[in-house]
Scaffold this motif. Structure first.
Motif, PDB file in Angstrom:
ATOM      1  N   ASP A 298       0.839  -1.203   0.000  1.00 37.30           N
ATOM      2  CA  ASP A 298       0.000   0.000   0.000  1.00 37.30           C
ATOM      3  C   ASP A 298       0.875   1.254   0.000  1.00 37.30           C
ATOM      4  O   ASP A 298       0.576   2.232  -0.653  1.00 37.30           O
ATOM      5  N   ILE A 299       1.960   1.201   0.774  1.00 37.53           N
ATOM      6  CA  ILE A 299       2.915   2.322   0.792  1.00 37.53           C
ATOM      7  C   ILE A 299       4.301   1.730   0.520  1.00 37.53           C
ATOM      8  O   ILE A 299       4.689   0.740   1.146  1.00 37.53           O
TER       9      ILE A 299
ATOM     10  N   ARG B 265       4.860   2.321 -10.277  1.00 35.90           N
ATOM     11  CA  ARG B 265       3.956   3.158  -9.484  1.00 35.90           C
ATOM     12  C   ARG B 265       4.612   4.513  -9.160  1.00 35.90           C
ATOM     13  O   ARG B 265       5.824   4.623  -9.121  1.00 35.90           O
ATOM     14  N   SER B 266       3.742   5.501  -8.879  1.00 38.87           N
ATOM     15  CA  SER B 266       4.269   6.764  -8.357  1.00 38.87           C
ATOM     16  C   SER B 266       3.409   7.222  -7.178  1.00 38.87           C
ATOM     17  O   SER B 266       3.748   8.160  -6.478  1.00 38.87           O
ATOM     18  N   ASP B 267       2.283   6.521  -6.943  1.00 35.60           N
ATOM     19  CA  ASP B 267       1.397   6.873  -5.835  1.00 35.60           C
ATOM     20  C   ASP B 267       1.907   6.227  -4.536  1.00 35.60           C
ATOM     21  O   ASP B 267       2.479   5.134  -4.581  1.00 35.60           O
ATOM     22  N   ASN B 268       1.668   6.886  -3.413  1.00 32.91           N
ATOM     23  CA  ASN B 268       2.081   6.365  -2.100  1.00 32.91           C
ATOM     24  C   ASN B 268       3.503   5.803  -2.118  1.00 32.91           C
ATOM     25  O   ASN B 268       3.773   4.720  -1.599  1.00 32.91           O
TER      26      ASN B 268
END
Ligand SMILES: [Mg+2]
Length: 284
Positions: free
Chosen positions: A236-237, A253-256
């Motif tokens: 998630d992170i 990914r670039s989120d969280n």
């Protein structure tokens, strides 16, 4: 840290060891200790997630005073201390003080395959199981005691290649035909099947959430190398810890996604310090 969980934790931390929680050069985790204490106070389990063996991880965990589950040999297995979970998960086996969940065939399977291949590739390779501890210590640069811990593998079999690159490619393709997914490391060729840290992390998060009939268990992954990519993509992170030797692993990914500045355990503490307030705000 308690060796048993009674309530669903709000989050779990999955951390690589070498170069991430442990300094690449000194193996010190000193800089991360205040952040480790904060996680303990918030009842957030810290799960070492590493290419190391059970024997190696146990030794490191006792130095850090961790006594929960851990993911070893690059996700080939998870060791869960007996009594840690309310119920025994499906598909686990007892091994001394642990339940072991396997995601790969046992080492013996690859030893059998290598024995067969030794007829075609006579004197062109030597595997860990054929070497003395003294020889393993020489090749790895470890002292004999640490070499013994590193040699105590449950899944893959490391092989020292002694012949040409062309012959090695033939060897690799024959291994693949026999179901192996060999990895070429700096010193050794690791013969094992496809498994990764991310898959094992997801299994453990799902199992714990299910045992407490909840779905709000957040996963936080920290790593510095390419063998951390799967868990960094799936958590998630995700936290990419800067390394003094590798470039940051490439992620889709670039989120969280957090990129702390500090190297190794310094960046580890920096990232945990910035994540913890978010957790207490969101989940409590
Ligand atoms: Mg690492």
């Amino acid at each position: 840290m308690p060796s048993q969980i009674k309530d669903l934790p709000k989050a779990m931390v999955f951390t690589d060891l070498d170069g991430t929680l442990l300094d690449h050069h000194t193996y010190s985790f000193e800089a991360a200790l205040p952040a480790i204490d904060k996680l303990h106070r918030e009842h957030v389990p810290i799960v070492p997630t590493t290419s190391k063996t059970v024997s190696e991880v146990k030794q490191i965990m006792s130095r850090i005073s961790l006594d929960g589950p851990f993911i070893f040999e690059n996700g080939a297995g998870i060791a869960i201390p007996l009594g840690y979970l309310p119920r025994m998960p499906d598909g686990c086996e007892h091994d001394n003080d642990f339940l072991i969940k396997s995601f790969a065939p046992p080492r013996q399977q690859w030893q059998g395959v290598l024995l067969e291949l030794s007829k075609t590739f006579k004197n062109e390779f030597v595997s860990f199981s054929d070497m003395t501890i003294t020889r393993i210590a020489e090749l790895t640069g470890l002292n004999e005691k640490d070499a013994e811990l590193a040699a105590d593998r449950k899944f893959g079999e490391p092989v020292k290649w002694l012949s040409t690159e062309a012959r090695r490619n033939e060897f690799l393709s024959m291994l693949k035909d026999k179901g192996a997914e060999p990895l070429i490391g700096g010193r050794f060729l690791h013969v094992s099947s496809a498994c990764n840290k991310g898959m094992a992390m997801q299994w453990l998060v799902r199992e714990i959430a299910q045992q407490f009939h909840q779905t709000t268990l957040l996963s936080i992954a920290l790593g510095d190398g390419n063998n951390d990519v799967d868990m960094l993509e799936l958590a998630d992170i995700a936290v990419r810890i800067p390394s003094p030797v590798n470039p940051r692993p490439q992620l889709k990914r670039s989120d969280n996604l957090l990129d702390p500045k500090g190297i190794g355990p310094i960046g580890w503490a920096e990232a945990i310090d910035s994540i913890l307030p978010m957790l207490t705000k969101k989940v409590n």
